[in-house]
Design an enzyme around this catalytic site. Structure first.
Site, short mmCIF file in Angstrom:
data_model
loop_
_atom_site.label_atom_id
_atom_site.label_comp_id
_atom_site.label_asym_id
_atom_site.label_seq_id
_atom_site.Cartn_x
_atom_site.Cartn_y
_atom_site.Cartn_z
N LYS A 91 53.77 50.06 99.42
CA LYS A 91 52.66 50.78 98.76
C LYS A 91 51.39 50.84 99.61
O LYS A 91 50.60 51.76 99.50
CB LYS A 91 52.36 50.13 97.41
N GLU A 113 45.87 53.44 89.05
CA GLU A 113 46.59 52.90 87.91
C GLU A 113 47.22 51.58 88.33
O GLU A 113 47.55 51.40 89.51
CB GLU A 113 47.64 53.88 87.39
N SER A 335 62.27 47.76 100.04
CA SER A 335 60.90 48.24 99.80
C SER A 335 59.88 47.13 99.61
O SER A 335 58.69 47.35 99.80
CB SER A 335 60.88 49.17 98.59
C1 LIG Z 1 56.33 50.10 93.24
C2 LIG Z 1 57.57 49.66 93.91
C3 LIG Z 1 58.75 50.43 93.90
C4 LIG Z 1 58.90 51.69 93.12
O1 LIG Z 1 58.02 52.71 93.44
P1 LIG Z 1 58.49 53.96 94.30
O2 LIG Z 1 57.33 54.89 94.23
O3 LIG Z 1 59.71 54.50 93.66
O4 LIG Z 1 58.74 53.48 95.67
C5 LIG Z 1 59.84 49.97 94.62
N1 LIG Z 1 59.82 48.81 95.27
C6 LIG Z 1 58.71 48.04 95.30
C7 LIG Z 1 58.77 46.76 96.05
C8 LIG Z 1 57.55 48.43 94.62
O5 LIG Z 1 56.47 47.66 94.65
#
Ligand SMILES: *Cc1c(COP(=O)(O)O)cnc(C)c1O
Length: 354
Positions: A91, A113, A335
């Site tokens: 993010k 948000e 992610s």
């Molecule tokens: C917020 C988040 C997501 C989901 O958000 P996307 O916009 O779909 O990427 C996925 N993995 C992590 C670690 C997150 O913090």
């Protein structure tokens, strides 16, 4: 429609996206679009962002060959390590870029948000309400304020802006993978909440005939409405947070409560570019349950010593069912890291309250 021409000037990805926003926001959205078209290719802006991504965020994040997990699943698996970015997830790539952009626009007040925080069940409402509340605040303060939206959702140009800021993930990963393996992966897999880490990864590969893209949504605890957040696999097109995309709604068109063990996936909609990729057959969307995510969480920790966030743990849990051909070359977007989820996991595994 190629990535370069997507979305069109009205913010459409095929039929999806657009701008279903209150009149008072239109000038700010126009200003943002114009500024972004200019800045995204501006050497000064790109240089400033690149320096921060390198020195503050720690980019490029590495790719890691998951040798033990590969042996266990019968695939050849590599992980793109967004969990190693500063703050522990992808993010930051978007947040940093948007704050720099706000600075260029002279907007000194930043809102965001915060629905994608912790603690499962309540969060669907929280993220829904948080986005609405942020849009409301923004409508009353557009002159001085920039709204840093957290995913590839919202009215045009947000889905495009956030994608452009997250595509660094896939651009890096494709080069890194080719350097290490000598060719492209056969499969690229990412989890999908709003869709930003997946789009960030997919953008480098979309349209390459040798690479198949998979997005994994949260299947929660069942396929009945209200028990999951699989908007692409189980939802229908509708309008939420200023854009047309797939979403979870009841027979009257009301957006419903959703459930996932992972806060970041617990969202009743999805970014409009994913809706387009799905309809065009350019990416495939599947789902994995809360239980799959817990299995994936433990499996990755045990085999590789990496504690994933529950969001990408859905991807590992999905792979555990061996949905791809034996020996497949797979690149997974990891992610985020799982420190934030330890209480949730402990509670789920022991039956105690977090
Ligand atoms: C917020 C988040 C997501 C989901 O958000 P996307 O916009 O779909 O990427 C996925 N993995 C992590 C670690 C997150 O913090």
């Amino acid at each position: 429609m190629s990535v370069a021409t997507r979305p069109d000037e009205h913010g459409r990805f095929g039929a999806y996206g657009g701008r279903y926003a209150p009149e008072v926001l239109i000038p700010a959205l126009d200003e943002l679009y114009a500024a972004w078209l200019e800045l995204r290719d501006d050497p000064g802006f790109r240089g400033e962002l690149a320096d921060l991504l390198r020195d503050f965020v720690g980019r490029p994040t590495p790719i890691t060959h998951a040798t033990h997990l590969s042996a266990e699943l019968g695939y050849d698996l590599w992980l793109k390590r967004e969990d190693l970015a500063h703050t522990g997830a992808h993010k930051i790539n978007n947040a940093l870029g948007q704050v720099l952009l706000a600075k260029r626009l002279g907007k000194r007040r930043i809102i965001a948000e915060t629905g994608a925080g912790q603690h499962g069940v309540a969060t669907a409402t929280a993220w829904k309400e948080a986005v609405n509340e942020a849009l409301r605040d923004w409508a009353a303060s557009v002159g001085t304020t920039h709204y840093v939206i957290g995913s590839v959702v919202g009215p045009h140009p947000f889905p495009m802006l956030v994608r452009d800021l997250q595509r660094v993930i896939g651009d890096e990963a494709r080069t890194q993978y080719r350097d290490r393996v000598g060719k492209d992966p056969e499969y690229v897999v990412a989890c999908v909440g709003g869709g930003s880490n997946a789009i960030g990864m997919f953008t480098a590969f979309v349209g390459s005939p040798e690479v198949r893209l998979f997005g994994v949504e949260a299947g929660g605890v069942g396929s009945e409405l209200g028990r999951h957040c699989s908007s692409l696999t189980l939802g229908q097109p509708g309008i939420l947070h200023g854009a047309l995309s797939y979403l979870l709604q009841d027979a009257d068109g009301q957006v419903v409560e959703t459930h996932s063990i992972s806060a970041g996936l617990d969202y009743p909609g999805v970014g409009p570019e994913h809706a387009y990729l799905k309809d065009e057959g350019l990416a495939t969307y599947v789902s994995a349950t809360d239980g799959d995510a817990l299995d994936g969480f433990r499996l990755l920790a045990r085999t590789e010593g990496i504690i994933p966030a529950l969001e990408p743990a859905h991807v590992i849990g999905w792979l555990r069912h061996r949905p791809l051909p034996d020996g497949a070359r797979v690149l997974v977007n990891l992610s985020g890291r799982g420190d934030k989820d330890l209480d949730t996991v402990r509670a789920a595994l022991t039956g105690e309250q977090p």
